[in-house]
Design a protein around this motif. Structure first.
Motif, mmCIF file in Angstrom:
data_model
loop_
_atom_site.group_PDB
_atom_site.id
_atom_site.type_symbol
_atom_site.label_atom_id
_atom_site.label_comp_id
_atom_site.label_asym_id
_atom_site.label_seq_id
_atom_site.Cartn_x
_atom_site.Cartn_y
_atom_site.Cartn_z
ATOM 1 N N LEU A 143 0.801 -1.278 0.517
ATOM 2 C CA LEU A 143 0.001 0.112 0.312
ATOM 3 C C LEU A 143 0.935 1.330 0.215
ATOM 4 O O LEU A 143 0.271 2.488 -0.624
ATOM 5 C CB LEU A 143 -0.836 -0.172 1.146
ATOM 6 C CG LEU A 143 -2.224 -1.318 1.307
ATOM 7 C CD1 LEU A 143 -2.644 -1.167 2.349
ATOM 8 C CD2 LEU A 143 -2.949 -0.975 -0.359
ATOM 9 N N LEU A 144 2.294 0.997 0.497
ATOM 10 C CA LEU A 144 3.249 2.117 0.424
ATOM 11 C C LEU A 144 3.201 2.274 -1.336
ATOM 12 O O LEU A 144 3.455 3.938 -1.697
ATOM 13 C CB LEU A 144 4.593 2.091 0.996
ATOM 14 C CG LEU A 144 4.403 2.140 3.055
ATOM 15 C CD1 LEU A 144 5.455 1.655 3.284
ATOM 16 C CD2 LEU A 144 4.248 3.618 3.166
ATOM 17 N N GLY A 145 3.612 1.357 -2.198
ATOM 18 C CA GLY A 145 3.838 1.921 -3.362
ATOM 19 C C GLY A 145 1.642 2.035 -3.818
ATOM 20 O O GLY A 145 2.193 2.932 -4.822
ATOM 21 N N VAL A 146 1.188 1.817 -3.487
ATOM 22 C CA VAL A 146 -0.603 1.977 -4.491
ATOM 23 C C VAL A 146 -0.579 3.424 -3.795
ATOM 24 O O VAL A 146 -1.433 4.395 -5.217
ATOM 25 C CB VAL A 146 -1.212 1.058 -3.412
ATOM 26 C CG1 VAL A 146 -2.534 1.355 -4.209
ATOM 27 C CG2 VAL A 146 -1.260 -1.031 -4.194
ATOM 28 N N ALA A 147 0.099 3.728 -2.946
ATOM 29 C CA ALA A 147 -0.644 4.842 -2.940
ATOM 30 C C ALA A 147 0.153 6.300 -3.397
ATOM 31 O O ALA A 147 -0.398 7.893 -3.480
ATOM 32 C CB ALA A 147 -0.024 5.816 -1.044
ATOM 33 N N THR A 148 1.091 6.099 -4.113
ATOM 34 C CA THR A 148 1.176 7.142 -5.124
ATOM 35 C C THR A 148 1.114 7.245 -6.554
ATOM 36 O O THR A 148 1.040 5.858 -7.279
ATOM 37 C CB THR A 148 3.061 6.793 -4.867
ATOM 38 O OG1 THR A 148 3.734 7.896 -5.618
ATOM 39 C CG2 THR A 148 3.499 5.840 -5.321
ATOM 40 N N ASP A 149 1.065 8.340 -7.616
ATOM 41 C CA ASP A 149 1.096 8.073 -8.863
ATOM 42 C C ASP A 149 2.695 8.165 -9.070
ATOM 43 O O ASP A 149 2.642 8.741 -10.415
ATOM 44 C CB ASP A 149 -0.069 9.023 -8.629
ATOM 45 C CG ASP A 149 -1.129 8.484 -8.798
ATOM 46 O OD1 ASP A 149 -1.151 7.083 -8.943
ATOM 47 O OD2 ASP A 149 -2.437 8.941 -8.973
ATOM 48 N N SER A 150 3.311 9.001 -8.619
ATOM 49 C CA SER A 150 4.880 9.292 -8.715
ATOM 50 C C SER A 150 5.468 8.315 -9.455
ATOM 51 O O SER A 150 4.882 7.127 -9.128
ATOM 52 C CB SER A 150 5.386 9.940 -7.872
ATOM 53 O OG SER A 150 5.675 9.397 -7.172
#
Length: 460
Positions: A143-150
């Motif tokens: 979820l730390l990865g899912v949270a970002t669009d960058s």
């Protein structure tokens, strides 16, 4: 950002138990535990493994935990470094595609080392508890990865992976929310992982995962000892989502945490190469099966893919690539499949890296942007083949083989595991591999997961 993600992740870490996991999450945990142990065993054939083993033993001598390569004993932190490197050095470990994270490498290397140390202190960890901790760790890292669009700027399997391992250990250690948040703070102080190692195909890539696995053990030790770490490590002014990731959407975490289990969203790697290279192999395989042409009839291969694919594996083919470079070079991986009809561990080491037939085919492969603006997706992809006859064939892949929507079967997962055991140095006898498979299948009945480590290292 108003949502306190450190609080949310900590609350999830301290409250999750095996009974909270649905059957699908438990099945996925067993599937990817077996898969990860298999690729680690095969990792004994990887480049630089003996160097990593020898140095790690010097960095942290002791009897706390086991390096799976040869069963050598050392400190828990050093064992975590070695085992993380074994898991990732062949580029064969599972991945959370939307997050662009390999969560198991950091998670399992840290978690098993911590559990071995606990067992040595008379506090064995049961397999039942271990499954819950695995799920917590994958939720956190994923979820730390899912949270970002960058766009990816740091190596997320290491950076996010360290927090996943910290959350998992906090779950097993029985931390409260405040202690878990403190552990996250200590992990943030050690978080590392750059993409330059990926760009150059450096073996540092797998070591970065190991450094964060070791960091997770140190972070939880510091928190357990009562040393206060910074608390607002994700959404603070100088937190993770300000300095390491950007374009963040915290609601993607809070809306699914404890409701959607990220371990169910993991993708297999059917081939020992960067996951972003798998689309072209999938496309070539299906086109050749559907239309019956042979590799020597191929005049050109075009892969139209999202920006993540072009950026991370769109590197040029070179005459004498290092193993890590070749695995992350889409033209080389496609050429391996065309030249040999497979992509397996021996195809990315030694003289295979200089095979003139592979390099001849690699020259026929090119990538093109597909107009997708999502910086964190690997699909859909289009693979187009122009034959020497002039005929052009094309296939669109909404998902890539290995994704939960196009999964490996249970039989395929086992076949990969046993094949990995045969690729080990020395090869793992089939009888021992069967014992290991059965231990994973019945992990809930294990009173001490250190017994599983002993089986992996050949010490059972």
């Amino acid at each position: 950002m108003t949502q306190d993600l450190a609080e949310a992740f900590a609350r999830h870490a301290v409250s999750t138990r095996r009974a909270d996991l649905p059957p699908a999450a438990i099945a996925a945990a067993k599937t990817f535990l077996l898969d990860t142990l298999g690729v680690a065993i095969a990792g004994s054939s990887g480049a630089n493994v003996q160097t990593v083993l020898d140095l790690a033993a010097q960095w942290g001598p002791g009897e706390e935990a086991t390096a799976w390569l040869g069963g050598r004993r050392m400190s828990a932190g050093s064992a975590a470094i070695v085992n993380a490197y074994l898991i990732h050095c062949l580029e064969f470990d599972c991945v959370h595609e939307r997050a662009v994270v390999h969560p198991m490498a950091t998670l399992l290397s840290a978690l098993f080392a911590w559990c071995e140390r606990e067992a040595a202190r008379g506090r064995p960890v049961s397999g039942d508890r271990f499954l819950a901790a695995m799920a917590v760790g994958v939720d956190t890292a994923g979820l730390l990865g899912v949270a970002t669009d960058s766009a990816l700027r740091f190596f997320r399997p290491a950076t996010a992976g360290g927090f996943g391992a910290t959350a998992a250990i906090a779950n097993l250690a029985g931390f409260d929310i405040a202690t878990t948040r403190s552990a996250f703070g200590h992990m943030y102080g050690q978080t590392s992982g750059n993409l330059q190692a990926h760009l150059e195909g450096s073996p540092l890539l797998g070591l970065q995962i190991g450094f964060n696995a070791r960091g997770a053990i140190a972070a939880t030790d510091l928190a357990a000892a009562g040393m206060q770490g910074p608390l607002d490590v994700f959404t603070g002014r100088y937190g993770y989502f300000s300095l390491i990731e950007q374009d963040v959407h915290p609601e993607r975490v809070t809306s699914v945490l404890g409701r959607e289990w990220q371990i169910e969203k993991l993708s297999h790697k059917p081939f020992p190469s960067g996951r972003l290279t798998h689309g072209v192999v999938h496309g070539l395989r299906d086109l050749m099966m559907q239309h019956g042409f042979a590799a020597d009839q191929v005049a050109e291969v075009v892969c139209r893919a999202p920006p993540l694919v072009l950026r991370l594996v769109g590197r040029p083919n070179v005459p004498d690539p290092a193993s890590n470079y070749a695995k992350l070079c889409l033209p080389f991986v496609a050429a391996v499949f065309l030249a040999k009809g497979r992509c397996d561990v021996p195809d990315f080491r030694g003289e295979a890296l200089r095979d003139p037939e592979v390099h001849r085919y690699a020259a026929l492969v090119r990538l093109e942007p597909d107009g997708n603006t999502d910086e964190n997706t690997l699909d859909p992809q289009v693979v187009e083949v122009r034959l020497t006859s002039g005929q052009t064939l094309s296939i669109t892949l909404p998902r890539i083989y290995g994704h939960p929507a196009v999964p490996l079967s249970a039989a395929d997962n086992e076949e990969k595991f046993f094949r990995c055991c045969r690729h080990a140095v020395p090869p793992v006898p089939e009888a021992r591999a069967v014992v290991l498979r059965d231990l994973v299948t019945g992990i809930e009945q294990l009173g001490n997961v250190a017994d599983l480590v002993a089986a992996v290292a050949g010490k059972a």
